[in-house]
Write a protein that holds these residues in place. Structure first.
Motif, PDB file in Angstrom:
ATOM      1  N   GLY A   1      22.047  -7.962  47.712  1.00  0.00           N
ATOM      2  CA  GLY A   1      20.838  -7.811  48.531  1.00  0.00           C
ATOM      3  C   GLY A   1      19.948  -9.040  48.444  1.00  0.00           C
ATOM      4  O   GLY A   1      18.720  -8.956  48.542  1.00  0.00           O
TER       5      GLY A   1
ATOM      6  N   SER B   1      19.375 -11.551  50.361  1.00  0.00           N
ATOM      7  CA  SER B   1      18.661 -12.089  51.524  1.00  0.00           C
ATOM      8  C   SER B   1      17.344 -11.379  51.766  1.00  0.00           C
ATOM      9  O   SER B   1      16.609 -11.744  52.683  1.00  0.00           O
ATOM     10  CB  SER B   1      19.533 -11.968  52.782  1.00  0.00           C
TER      11      SER B   1
ATOM     12  N   PRO C   1      13.520 -10.347  51.649  1.00  0.00           N
ATOM     13  CA  PRO C   1      12.346 -11.216  51.473  1.00  0.00           C
ATOM     14  C   PRO C   1      11.403 -10.760  50.358  1.00  0.00           C
ATOM     15  O   PRO C   1      10.300 -11.268  50.239  1.00  0.00           O
ATOM     16  CB  PRO C   1      11.653 -11.117  52.841  1.00  0.00           C
ATOM     17  N   LYS C   2      11.854  -9.819  49.546  1.00  0.00           N
ATOM     18  CA  LYS C   2      10.997  -9.394  48.430  1.00  0.00           C
ATOM     19  C   LYS C   2      11.679  -9.799  47.116  1.00  0.00           C
ATOM     20  O   LYS C   2      11.777 -10.974  46.811  1.00  0.00           O
ATOM     21  CB  LYS C   2      10.733  -7.884  48.523  1.00  0.00           C
ATOM     22  N   ILE C   3      12.148  -8.818  46.352  1.00  0.00           N
ATOM     23  CA  ILE C   3      12.591  -9.118  44.987  1.00  0.00           C
ATOM     24  C   ILE C   3      13.802 -10.058  44.955  1.00  0.00           C
ATOM     25  O   ILE C   3      13.881 -10.960  44.126  1.00  0.00           O
ATOM     26  CB  ILE C   3      12.848  -7.795  44.238  1.00  0.00           C
TER      27      ILE C   3
ATOM     28  N   ASN D   1      24.893 -12.205  48.094  1.00  0.00           N
ATOM     29  CA  ASN D   1      25.463 -11.055  48.840  1.00  0.00           C
ATOM     30  C   ASN D   1      24.378 -10.414  49.693  1.00  0.00           C
ATOM     31  O   ASN D   1      23.229 -10.287  49.270  1.00  0.00           O
ATOM     32  CB  ASN D   1      26.014  -9.995  47.881  1.00  0.00           C
TER      33      ASN D   1
ATOM     34  N   LEU E   1      24.241  -7.730  53.646  1.00  0.00           N
ATOM     35  CA  LEU E   1      25.052  -7.029  54.646  1.00  0.00           C
ATOM     36  C   LEU E   1      25.358  -7.861  55.886  1.00  0.00           C
ATOM     37  O   LEU E   1      26.348  -7.608  56.561  1.00  0.00           O
ATOM     38  CB  LEU E   1      24.295  -5.768  55.100  1.00  0.00           C
TER      39      LEU E   1
ATOM     40  N   ASP F   1      29.120  -4.550  51.779  1.00  0.00           N
ATOM     41  CA  ASP F   1      28.316  -3.378  51.423  1.00  0.00           C
ATOM     42  C   ASP F   1      28.656  -2.982  49.983  1.00  0.00           C
ATOM     43  O   ASP F   1      29.815  -2.642  49.690  1.00  0.00           O
ATOM     44  CB  ASP F   1      28.679  -2.252  52.407  1.00  0.00           C
TER      45      ASP F   1
ATOM     46  N   SER G   1      28.190  -0.423  48.401  1.00  0.00           N
ATOM     47  CA  SER G   1      28.580   0.973  48.175  1.00  0.00           C
ATOM     48  C   SER G   1      30.018   1.251  48.591  1.00  0.00           C
ATOM     49  O   SER G   1      30.506   2.365  48.428  1.00  0.00           O
ATOM     50  CB  SER G   1      27.631   1.913  48.931  1.00  0.00           C
TER      51      SER G   1
ATOM     52  N   ALA H   1      20.413  -5.044  45.440  1.00  0.00           N
ATOM     53  CA  ALA H   1      20.487  -4.348  46.735  1.00  0.00           C
ATOM     54  C   ALA H   1      19.996  -2.913  46.572  1.00  0.00           C
ATOM     55  O   ALA H   1      20.364  -2.227  45.620  1.00  0.00           O
ATOM     56  CB  ALA H   1      21.918  -4.348  47.257  1.00  0.00           C
TER      57      ALA H   1
ATOM     58  N   VAL I   1      18.206  -3.725  39.111  1.00  0.00           N
ATOM     59  CA  VAL I   1      16.821  -3.590  39.573  1.00  0.00           C
ATOM     60  C   VAL I   1      16.523  -2.101  39.747  1.00  0.00           C
ATOM     61  O   VAL I   1      17.002  -1.443  40.674  1.00  0.00           O
ATOM     62  CB  VAL I   1      16.566  -4.375  40.875  1.00  0.00           C
TER      63      VAL I   1
ATOM     64  N   TYR J   1      14.944   8.824  45.828  1.00  0.00           N
ATOM     65  CA  TYR J   1      14.866   7.429  45.357  1.00  0.00           C
ATOM     66  C   TYR J   1      14.602   7.401  43.850  1.00  0.00           C
ATOM     67  O   TYR J   1      15.283   6.682  43.100  1.00  0.00           O
ATOM     68  CB  TYR J   1      13.762   6.707  46.126  1.00  0.00           C
TER      69      TYR J   1
ATOM     70  N   LYS K   1      17.045   5.899  40.881  1.00  0.00           N
ATOM     71  CA  LYS K   1      16.640   4.824  39.971  1.00  0.00           C
ATOM     72  C   LYS K   1      16.718   5.292  38.514  1.00  0.00           C
ATOM     73  O   LYS K   1      17.055   4.505  37.621  1.00  0.00           O
ATOM     74  CB  LYS K   1      15.225   4.329  40.316  1.00  0.00           C
TER      75      LYS K   1
ATOM     76  N   PRO L   1      10.343  -2.835  38.551  1.00  0.00           N
ATOM     77  CA  PRO L   1       9.114  -3.359  39.154  1.00  0.00           C
ATOM     78  C   PRO L   1       8.208  -2.241  39.677  1.00  0.00           C
ATOM     79  O   PRO L   1       8.663  -1.161  40.062  1.00  0.00           O
ATOM     80  CB  PRO L   1       9.613  -4.218  40.327  1.00  0.00           C
TER      81      PRO L   1
ATOM     82  N   VAL M   1       5.921  -4.583  44.888  1.00  0.00           N
ATOM     83  CA  VAL M   1       6.081  -6.025  45.122  1.00  0.00           C
ATOM     84  C   VAL M   1       6.094  -6.262  46.626  1.00  0.00           C
ATOM     85  O   VAL M   1       7.051  -5.881  47.307  1.00  0.00           O
ATOM     86  CB  VAL M   1       7.411  -6.544  44.516  1.00  0.00           C
TER      87      VAL M   1
HETATM   88  N1  LIG Z   1       9.573  -4.098  46.699  1.00  0.00           N
HETATM   89  C1  LIG Z   1       9.193  -3.225  45.797  1.00  0.00           C
HETATM   90  O1  LIG Z   1       7.998  -2.894  45.678  1.00  0.00           O
HETATM   91  C2  LIG Z   1      10.192  -2.657  44.819  1.00  0.00           C
HETATM   92  C3  LIG Z   1       9.701  -2.034  43.677  1.00  0.00           C
HETATM   93  C4  LIG Z   1      10.607  -1.521  42.744  1.00  0.00           C
HETATM   94  C5  LIG Z   1      11.968  -1.664  42.947  1.00  0.00           C
HETATM   95  N2  LIG Z   1      12.424  -2.264  44.085  1.00  0.00           N
HETATM   96  C6  LIG Z   1      13.872  -2.418  44.213  1.00  0.00           C
HETATM   97  O2  LIG Z   1      14.143  -3.785  44.400  1.00  0.00           O
HETATM   98  C7  LIG Z   1      15.377  -3.955  45.070  1.00  0.00           C
HETATM   99  C8  LIG Z   1      15.192  -4.909  46.241  1.00  0.00           C
HETATM  100  O3  LIG Z   1      14.347  -4.284  47.192  1.00  0.00           O
HETATM  101  P1  LIG Z   1      13.192  -5.027  47.980  1.00  0.00           P
HETATM  102  O4  LIG Z   1      11.996  -4.170  47.946  1.00  0.00           O
HETATM  103  O5  LIG Z   1      13.098  -6.429  47.510  1.00  0.00           O
HETATM  104  O6  LIG Z   1      13.725  -4.858  49.455  1.00  0.00           O
HETATM  105  P2  LIG Z   1      14.398  -5.816  50.518  1.00  0.00           P
HETATM  106  O7  LIG Z   1      14.613  -4.964  51.690  1.00  0.00           O
HETATM  107  O8  LIG Z   1      13.601  -7.076  50.649  1.00  0.00           O
HETATM  108  O9  LIG Z   1      15.808  -6.193  49.860  1.00  0.00           O
HETATM  109  C9  LIG Z   1      16.895  -5.334  49.800  1.00  0.00           C
HETATM  110  C10 LIG Z   1      18.100  -6.055  50.341  1.00  0.00           C
HETATM  111  O10 LIG Z   1      19.263  -5.256  50.067  1.00  0.00           O
HETATM  112  C11 LIG Z   1      20.122  -5.350  51.183  1.00  0.00           C
HETATM  113  N3  LIG Z   1      21.007  -4.196  51.216  1.00  0.00           N
HETATM  114  C12 LIG Z   1      20.706  -2.923  51.573  1.00  0.00           C
HETATM  115  N4  LIG Z   1      21.791  -2.148  51.482  1.00  0.00           N
HETATM  116  C13 LIG Z   1      22.797  -2.938  51.050  1.00  0.00           C
HETATM  117  C14 LIG Z   1      24.167  -2.701  50.774  1.00  0.00           C
HETATM  118  N5  LIG Z   1      24.719  -1.494  50.932  1.00  0.00           N
HETATM  119  N6  LIG Z   1      24.920  -3.744  50.341  1.00  0.00           N
HETATM  120  C15 LIG Z   1      24.385  -4.976  50.196  1.00  0.00           C
HETATM  121  N7  LIG Z   1      23.093  -5.250  50.453  1.00  0.00           N
HETATM  122  C16 LIG Z   1      22.311  -4.247  50.876  1.00  0.00           C
HETATM  123  C17 LIG Z   1      19.189  -5.395  52.394  1.00  0.00           C
HETATM  124  O11 LIG Z   1      19.836  -5.920  53.526  1.00  0.00           O
HETATM  125  C18 LIG Z   1      18.051  -6.279  51.865  1.00  0.00           C
HETATM  126  O12 LIG Z   1      18.247  -7.634  52.167  1.00  0.00           O
HETATM  127  C19 LIG Z   1      15.807  -2.550  45.482  1.00  0.00           C
HETATM  128  O13 LIG Z   1      16.767  -2.077  44.566  1.00  0.00           O
HETATM  129  C20 LIG Z   1      14.529  -1.748  45.399  1.00  0.00           C
HETATM  130  O14 LIG Z   1      14.762  -0.385  45.164  1.00  0.00           O
HETATM  131  C21 LIG Z   1      11.577  -2.749  45.028  1.00  0.00           C
END
Ligand SMILES: NC(=O)c1ccc[n+]([C@@H]2O[C@H](COP(=O)([O-])OP(=O)(O)OC[C@H]3O[C@@H](n4cnc5c(N)ncnc54)[C@H](O)[C@@H]3O)[C@@H](O)[C@H]2O)c1
Length: 286
Positions: free
Chosen positions: A18, A20, A22-24, A42, A44, A65, A67, A93, A143, A158, A162, A188, A191
């Motif tokens: 995951g 690509s 734009p967050k974590i 990696n 999708l 993917d 999963s 991801a 994560v 969710y 986790k 986290p 974020v």
């Molecule tokens: N942003 C937050 O506040 C926050 C807080 C706690 C935990 N998280 C966790 O951080 C991780 C990243 O999330 P994020 O918030 O940065 O979101 P995000 O949407 O920026 O990143 C998630 C990425 O995972 C990819 N993805 C989704 N399904 C996939 C699959 N089956 N195979 C491969 N890639 C896949 C998406 O295309 C996306 O680019 C997640 O596990 C999320 O649960 C996020």
């Protein structure tokens, strides 16, 4: 925010799922790249993976993917063919779901559990097998989320997925330790998105919600940035954490450390002082 390396990951090759996002994912990639790791990106979507690979010289992309067992097997083969044996895996991801438990459908349940839990299991299993085959030690960073420990309404599936990831983190630490694989997690808090990585028309997060959350819910009144998660992942993949496994580092600016919004004792003491003052004035303190 600088991704200046505190830990040396030169010679490491780390697959980030995951990546690509734009967050974590972006903060993890920035921190690992800054520490000298070669990245295997990696996600999708071919185009998104290509764009992310372009940001990190030397990186390679594997689209798939997490999963799906067939995708996972293919991605490990492609990654090792193109970048050599892997020393690190960041299971980033993930997808979210905010819906009352009574309304959630089986399809929603399956999607969250498939990606957020089964994907972590499949990727970790494949990583441990590859480490065992290549004989180089490795480390996994999962994560998780603050929702693994405590949660709020509408996050049931969710939060459960986790919590399962944290259980798996400990189980992988126990089973994979003897073959040279450490496994830890980061959990986290909220974020927000890195706006530099999305087009200007990408929906903006609600700034007033973020300000209220940061100032009223967190102990530290600063927004958690993707790089804060990246720095923790950098540490957990490095030699400096060589004796740490099966642990979860919470990155929540104090969100979950506090009880009663932090001011229960202040209220109790204020009340006691009020009663003492009333007693001193000879009034009924009740
Ligand atoms: N942003 C937050 O506040 C926050 C807080 C706690 C935990 N998280 C966790 O951080 C991780 C990243 O999330 P994020 O918030 O940065 O979101 P995000 O949407 O920026 O990143 C998630 C990425 O995972 C990819 N993805 C989704 N399904 C996939 C699959 N089956 N195979 C491969 N890639 C896949 C998406 O295309 C996306 O680019 C997640 O596990 C999320 O649960 C996020």
């Amino acid at each position: 925010m600088s991704a200046a390396p505190a830990h040396d990951l030169a010679g490491h090759t780390v697959l980030v799922t995951g990546a690509s996002g734009p967050k974590i994912g972006s903060g993890v990639c920035d921190a690992l790249h800054a520490a000298g790791a070669r990245l295997v990106i990696n996600d999708l979507n071919d185009e998104h993976v290509g764009r992310t690979v372009h940001r990190y010289p030397g990186a390679v992309g594997v689209v798939g993917d997490v999963s799906r067992p067939d995708d996972v097997a293919r991605m490990f083969n492609e990654a090792i063919d193109r970048a050599g044996p892997l020393t690190g895996l960041v299971n980033n991801a993930g997808v979210g779901l905010i819906t009352p438990m009574l309304d959630a459908t089986q399809a929603e349940f399956d999607r969250i559990v498939d990606i957020d839990f089964r994907g972590v299991w499949l990727m970790s299993q494949a990583f441990a097998r590859s480490v065992a085959a290549h004989g180089r030690p490795g480390a996994i960073v999962n994560v998780s989320s603050v929702h693994a420990g405590k949660t709020i309404g509408r996050y049931a599936i969710y939060a459960s997925a986790k919590a399962a990831v944290e259980g798996l983190t400990r189980a992988c630490a126990v089973e994979f330790g003897p073959i040279g694989v450490r496994c830890n997690a980061i959990a986290p808090g909220y974020v927000p998105i890195n706006r530099d990585l999305v087009p200007p028309d990408y929906p903006a997060p609600d700034a007033s919600w973020i300000a209220t959350h940061t100032n009223s819910e967190q102990v530290l009144q600063r927004v958690i940035e993707p790089i804060d998660c990246g720095w923790a992942a950098q540490f957990l993949l490095s030699e400096q954490s060589r004796c740490i496994t099966g642990q979860v580092i919470t990155i929540d600016a104090g969100l979950t450390a506090r009880l009663y919004n932090g001011d229960m004792s202040a209220r109790i003491y204020a009340d006691r002082e009020r009663q003492a003052t009333l007693r001193a004035e000879g009034q009924d303190a009740r």
